[in-house]
Enzyme design. Sequence first.
Site, PDB file in Angstrom:
ATOM      1  N   CYS A 146      45.637  26.687  43.725  1.00 56.09           N
ATOM      2  CA  CYS A 146      44.346  26.453  43.077  1.00 56.09           C
ATOM      3  C   CYS A 146      44.529  26.017  41.622  1.00 56.09           C
ATOM      4  O   CYS A 146      44.843  26.836  40.759  1.00 56.09           O
ATOM      5  CB  CYS A 146      43.513  27.741  43.137  1.00 56.09           C
ATOM      6  N   CYS A 149      42.045  27.595  39.160  1.00 52.70           N
ATOM      7  CA  CYS A 149      42.329  28.993  38.804  1.00 52.70           C
ATOM      8  C   CYS A 149      43.511  29.088  37.833  1.00 52.70           C
ATOM      9  O   CYS A 149      43.483  29.884  36.905  1.00 52.70           O
ATOM     10  CB  CYS A 149      42.689  29.815  40.045  1.00 52.70           C
ATOM     11  N   ASP A 150      44.543  28.305  38.066  1.00 55.79           N
ATOM     12  CA  ASP A 150      45.814  28.543  37.373  1.00 55.79           C
ATOM     13  C   ASP A 150      46.255  27.437  36.412  1.00 55.79           C
ATOM     14  O   ASP A 150      47.262  27.591  35.719  1.00 55.79           O
ATOM     15  CB  ASP A 150      46.929  28.753  38.422  1.00 55.79           C
TER      16      ASP A 150
END
Length: 327
Positions: A146, A149-150
Site C-alpha cells: 500500500c 499507507c507507507d
Amino acid sequence: METNQYCPEGNREQIQTRLLILGGGPAGFSAAIYAARAELTPILLTGTALGGQAATTDMIENYPGFPEGINGLELGTLFQQQAERFGAQVVYDSITSVDFSEIPFRLCTYDKEYLAESVVISTGARPNHLNVPGETELTGKGVSYCGTCDGWFFRGKHVVVVGGGDSALEEALFLTRYASKVTVVHRRDSLRAGKLLQKRAFGNPKIEFIWNTVLTEIVGAGEVKQVALKNLETCDERLFDTDGVFIFIGHTPNVGIFGGQLALDENGYIQIDRYMRTSIPGVFAGGEVADHRYRQVITSSGMGAAAAIEAIKFLEEKETEKGETEP
Ligand code: NAP
C-alpha cells in the site's frame, strides 16, 4: 482462515438482525444505506479493514460526483456517515465462523453470535503476495502492499514497484511524491495498465522500468537492502539495490471464513447471479469478493446497493409467505 467449525468455544451474546452486512468497503456501506432506508436497521460488521481497499487509495478520480477527486479514506467516512444517518449500525468487529445451513443464519465473532434472516457479503479482496524468500520477514520493514499507507516512509529513497497493472502504475505515480526514484519491475515487456496511467508513468522522470523481469528474493536484515532480479528472456540474475518493495500483482477474494458453504466461480470469487444471489437463498454478495473483473468503487457500490435491494425483496417475500400460511 478456512473453517467449517462453527463457534468453537465459549458463550456468546446473541444478537438478532434482519440483515447482517459483512465488510465496511464501498459495497458494504452502499448495502447499508439502502437497507437502512428500507428501515431494516441493518448491522454492518466492518472487519479489520474499515473503508476497504478504497480507503488505501490516495485519490479516487473516477467516482462520479467528485470532479476534483476525493481521498479514499474520506470517501469511506462519508459512506459510513450516510449509512449511520439512516440508522445502520456499524460495528468494528470480524466474523470468525458462519453457519449458513438454515435461517436464521448464524455468524460468530469472538464474543457474539449474530442470528440473521439475511446476509450481504462484501468482504472484499486482499493483495496477492509474491511468495519469494524475504517477503514475509521484511513486510513492514520495507516491503509493502500500500503506497498510500507507507509511501511517506520512503522520502528521498529508491523503491521498487512490482506489477504492470493499473494498481502498480497508480501506486508508482503516487510514490514519486516521496521517493527519489521508482523502478517498476514487470514480468513482460508491455503493461496491462490503462493508456492514461501508462502515459503519465512514461512521462514521469522519476519512474523507470525493468522489463521481462521477476523478483526472486528480497534481501536485507531488519530492512530491505536489495532485490534479486531474474530476466526471463536471458535468465540473467543480479542483485539490485533498493530501500523498499511495493507489490501490486492482483488480489485474492476474502472467502476463507465461509468454509466451503458457498459456491465459488472459476477464479475463486463468490458465485452470484445477476441479482447478487449466492448459492444460498437469503445470502447475497457484492463488491470485490464477487467481482474480479471491474473492481471499482462505483461498481462495488452498485453491487452492494443491488444486493441490499434483493435482500429487502427476499425478506418481504418471506413476510408475505408467513402471512399467507398463518391463520
Ligand atoms: P491486475 O490488473 O490483475 O494486474 C496485476 C499485474 O501483476 C499484472 O501486470 C501481472 O502481470 C502482474 N503479476 C501477477 N502475478 C504476478 C507475479 N506472480 N509476479 C509478477 N507479476 C505478477 O491487478 P491490478 O493492477 O490490481 O488491477 C485489478 C483491477 O482493478 C483491474 O481491472 C484494474 O483495471 C482495476 N484498477 C483500476 C484502477 C483505476 O481505474 N484507476 C486502479 C487500480 C485497479 P501480467 O500483466 O503479465 O499478467
